[in-house]
Design a protein around this motif. Structure first.
Motif, PDB file in Angstrom:
ATOM      1  N   UNK A 225     -20.065 -11.872  68.163  1.00 48.72           N
ATOM      2  CA  UNK A 225     -21.401 -11.273  68.081  1.00 48.72           C
ATOM      3  C   UNK A 225     -22.340 -11.744  69.186  1.00 48.72           C
ATOM      4  N   UNK A 226     -21.934 -12.762  69.929  1.00 49.85           N
ATOM      5  CA  UNK A 226     -22.859 -13.397  70.868  1.00 49.85           C
ATOM      6  C   UNK A 226     -23.416 -12.443  71.917  1.00 49.85           C
ATOM      7  N   UNK A 227     -22.594 -11.559  72.440  1.00 49.44           N
ATOM      8  CA  UNK A 227     -23.097 -10.614  73.449  1.00 49.44           C
ATOM      9  C   UNK A 227     -24.155  -9.686  72.837  1.00 49.44           C
ATOM     10  N   UNK A 228     -23.920  -9.219  71.626  1.00 49.49           N
ATOM     11  CA  UNK A 228     -24.889  -8.370  70.942  1.00 49.49           C
ATOM     12  C   UNK A 228     -26.167  -9.107  70.598  1.00 49.49           C
ATOM     13  N   UNK A 229     -26.034 -10.375  70.207  1.00 45.67           N
ATOM     14  CA  UNK A 229     -27.212 -11.189  69.911  1.00 45.67           C
ATOM     15  C   UNK A 229     -28.029 -11.407  71.182  1.00 45.67           C
ATOM     16  N   UNK A 230     -27.347 -11.725  72.273  1.00 45.58           N
ATOM     17  CA  UNK A 230     -28.041 -11.946  73.533  1.00 45.58           C
ATOM     18  C   UNK A 230     -28.721 -10.659  74.016  1.00 45.58           C
ATOM     19  N   UNK A 231     -28.051  -9.523  73.835  1.00 44.76           N
ATOM     20  CA  UNK A 231     -28.642  -8.240  74.240  1.00 44.76           C
ATOM     21  C   UNK A 231     -29.915  -7.962  73.443  1.00 44.76           C
ATOM     22  N   UNK A 232     -29.896  -8.252  72.156  1.00 45.26           N
ATOM     23  CA  UNK A 232     -31.073  -8.075  71.296  1.00 45.26           C
ATOM     24  C   UNK A 232     -32.200  -8.991  71.780  1.00 45.26           C
TER      25      UNK A 232
ATOM     26  N   UNK B 135     -32.594 -10.246  74.871  1.00 46.20           N
ATOM     27  CA  UNK B 135     -33.076  -9.795  76.183  1.00 46.20           C
ATOM     28  C   UNK B 135     -33.981  -8.576  76.072  1.00 46.20           C
ATOM     29  N   UNK B 136     -33.694  -7.715  75.111  1.00 42.98           N
ATOM     30  CA  UNK B 136     -34.481  -6.496  74.948  1.00 42.98           C
ATOM     31  C   UNK B 136     -35.867  -6.771  74.368  1.00 42.98           C
ATOM     32  N   UNK B 137     -35.986  -7.829  73.553  1.00 39.00           N
ATOM     33  CA  UNK B 137     -37.215  -8.040  72.801  1.00 39.00           C
ATOM     34  C   UNK B 137     -38.075  -9.223  73.209  1.00 39.00           C
ATOM     35  N   UNK B 138     -37.477 -10.263  73.759  1.00 38.48           N
ATOM     36  CA  UNK B 138     -38.203 -11.520  73.918  1.00 38.48           C
ATOM     37  C   UNK B 138     -38.254 -11.997  75.364  1.00 38.48           C
ATOM     38  N   UNK B 139     -39.337 -12.653  75.738  1.00 39.63           N
ATOM     39  CA  UNK B 139     -39.408 -13.219  77.089  1.00 39.63           C
ATOM     40  C   UNK B 139     -38.646 -14.541  77.210  1.00 39.63           C
ATOM     41  N   UNK B 140     -38.327 -15.195  76.079  1.00 39.58           N
ATOM     42  CA  UNK B 140     -37.563 -16.437  76.107  1.00 39.58           C
ATOM     43  C   UNK B 140     -36.089 -16.089  75.992  1.00 39.58           C
ATOM     44  N   UNK B 141     -35.364 -16.285  77.070  1.00 38.52           N
ATOM     45  CA  UNK B 141     -33.949 -15.922  77.109  1.00 38.52           C
ATOM     46  C   UNK B 141     -33.115 -17.160  77.390  1.00 38.52           C
ATOM     47  N   UNK B 142     -31.873 -17.116  76.956  1.00 32.60           N
ATOM     48  CA  UNK B 142     -31.001 -18.278  77.046  1.00 32.60           C
ATOM     49  C   UNK B 142     -29.679 -17.911  77.699  1.00 32.60           C
ATOM     50  N   UNK B 143     -29.073 -18.905  78.361  1.00 31.64           N
ATOM     51  CA  UNK B 143     -27.752 -18.700  78.933  1.00 31.64           C
ATOM     52  C   UNK B 143     -26.727 -18.659  77.806  1.00 31.64           C
TER      53      UNK B 143
ATOM     54  N   UNK C  38     -25.234  -4.956  66.713  1.00 36.99           N
ATOM     55  CA  UNK C  38     -26.177  -6.001  66.318  1.00 36.99           C
ATOM     56  C   UNK C  38     -27.598  -5.498  66.560  1.00 36.99           C
ATOM     57  N   UNK C  39     -28.391  -5.447  65.487  1.00 40.36           N
ATOM     58  CA  UNK C  39     -29.773  -4.979  65.600  1.00 40.36           C
ATOM     59  C   UNK C  39     -30.775  -6.091  65.313  1.00 40.36           C
ATOM     60  N   UNK C  40     -30.270  -7.255  64.942  1.00 39.86           N
ATOM     61  CA  UNK C  40     -31.129  -8.400  64.683  1.00 39.86           C
ATOM     62  C   UNK C  40     -30.292  -9.642  64.497  1.00 39.86           C
ATOM     63  N   UNK C  41     -30.938 -10.794  64.659  1.00 40.24           N
ATOM     64  CA  UNK C  41     -30.225 -12.060  64.494  1.00 40.24           C
ATOM     65  C   UNK C  41     -31.217 -13.180  64.237  1.00 40.24           C
TER      66      UNK C  41
ATOM     67  N   UNK D   4     -35.343 -23.079  63.756  1.00 43.47           N
ATOM     68  CA  UNK D   4     -35.023 -21.723  64.187  1.00 43.47           C
ATOM     69  C   UNK D   4     -35.324 -21.629  65.680  1.00 43.47           C
ATOM     70  N   UNK D   5     -34.263 -21.496  66.472  1.00 49.28           N
ATOM     71  CA  UNK D   5     -34.426 -21.380  67.920  1.00 49.28           C
ATOM     72  C   UNK D   5     -34.909 -19.996  68.321  1.00 49.28           C
ATOM     73  N   UNK D   6     -34.367 -18.969  67.655  1.00 50.31           N
ATOM     74  CA  UNK D   6     -34.706 -17.605  68.056  1.00 50.31           C
ATOM     75  C   UNK D   6     -34.399 -16.651  66.910  1.00 50.31           C
ATOM     76  N   UNK D   7     -35.267 -15.680  66.756  1.00 45.25           N
ATOM     77  CA  UNK D   7     -35.042 -14.589  65.801  1.00 45.25           C
ATOM     78  C   UNK D   7     -35.581 -13.320  66.440  1.00 45.25           C
ATOM     79  N   UNK D   8     -34.846 -12.241  66.279  1.00 52.48           N
ATOM     80  CA  UNK D   8     -35.283 -10.978  66.864  1.00 52.48           C
ATOM     81  C   UNK D   8     -34.659  -9.810  66.104  1.00 52.48           C
TER      82      UNK D   8
END
Length: 157
Positions: free
Chosen positions: A10-17, A19-27, A52-55, A76-80
């Protein structure tokens, strides 16, 4: 809509979500580390096609060895949630599942998170719906200089 534990696939889908929504992005290694280290506390929401539509991505902070008054707690590091899937209660469900797992599996005494001071919708979710309280304001916490609210919720073990 299906909500379940996050898996490595699921990691690619979580990362895509993210990137689409938040300015804080992670490697990707950040995502992988969290999912491999604490696999029971991160969750995904997927649509009928499996997209994946949320995480929620979370971790556990253990007390340091030289501290006698620190408690094990979740963070909670990130939720989107993708915009077209908002207002369906997905963020609340993701948060509640993560919080329950933190308390039952890791015996976390509380959960913390940071939120942009300008993110009124998220603040309302955390404070009004989930019961978080502002612990402090962290000045210029974000890369663009915006302040963060450091919020905390005591968990009932």
């Amino acid at each position: 809509m299906n909500i379940r534990l996050a898996k490595v696939e699921d990691l690619m889908g979580m990362q895509a979500c993210n990137l689409q929504n938040l300015p804080e992005n992670y490697m990707m290694k950040f995502w992988m580390y969290h999912l491999m280290t604490w696999p029971q506390i991160s969750f995904v929401a997927e649509d009928h096609t499996g997209r994946i539509v949320g995480y929620v991505l979370a971790k556990i902070d253990d007390p340091s060895e030289d501290s006698t008054n620190e408690e094990t707690h979740g963070h909670v590091n990130s939720i989107s949630v993708l915009r077209s899937y908002r207002r369906l209660g997905l963020a609340k469900k993701l948060m509640l599942l993560s919080q329950e797992a933190m308390a039952s599996i890791y015996k976390a005494s509380y959960v913390s998170l940071h939120v942009r001071k300008s993110n009124k919708a998220a603040i309302a979710l955390y404070r009004d719906t989930l019961g978080f309280e502002v612990a402090k304001v962290e000045v210029k916490y974000y890369g663009d200089g915006e302040d963060a609210l450091s919020m905390r919720l005591d968990l009932k073990n």
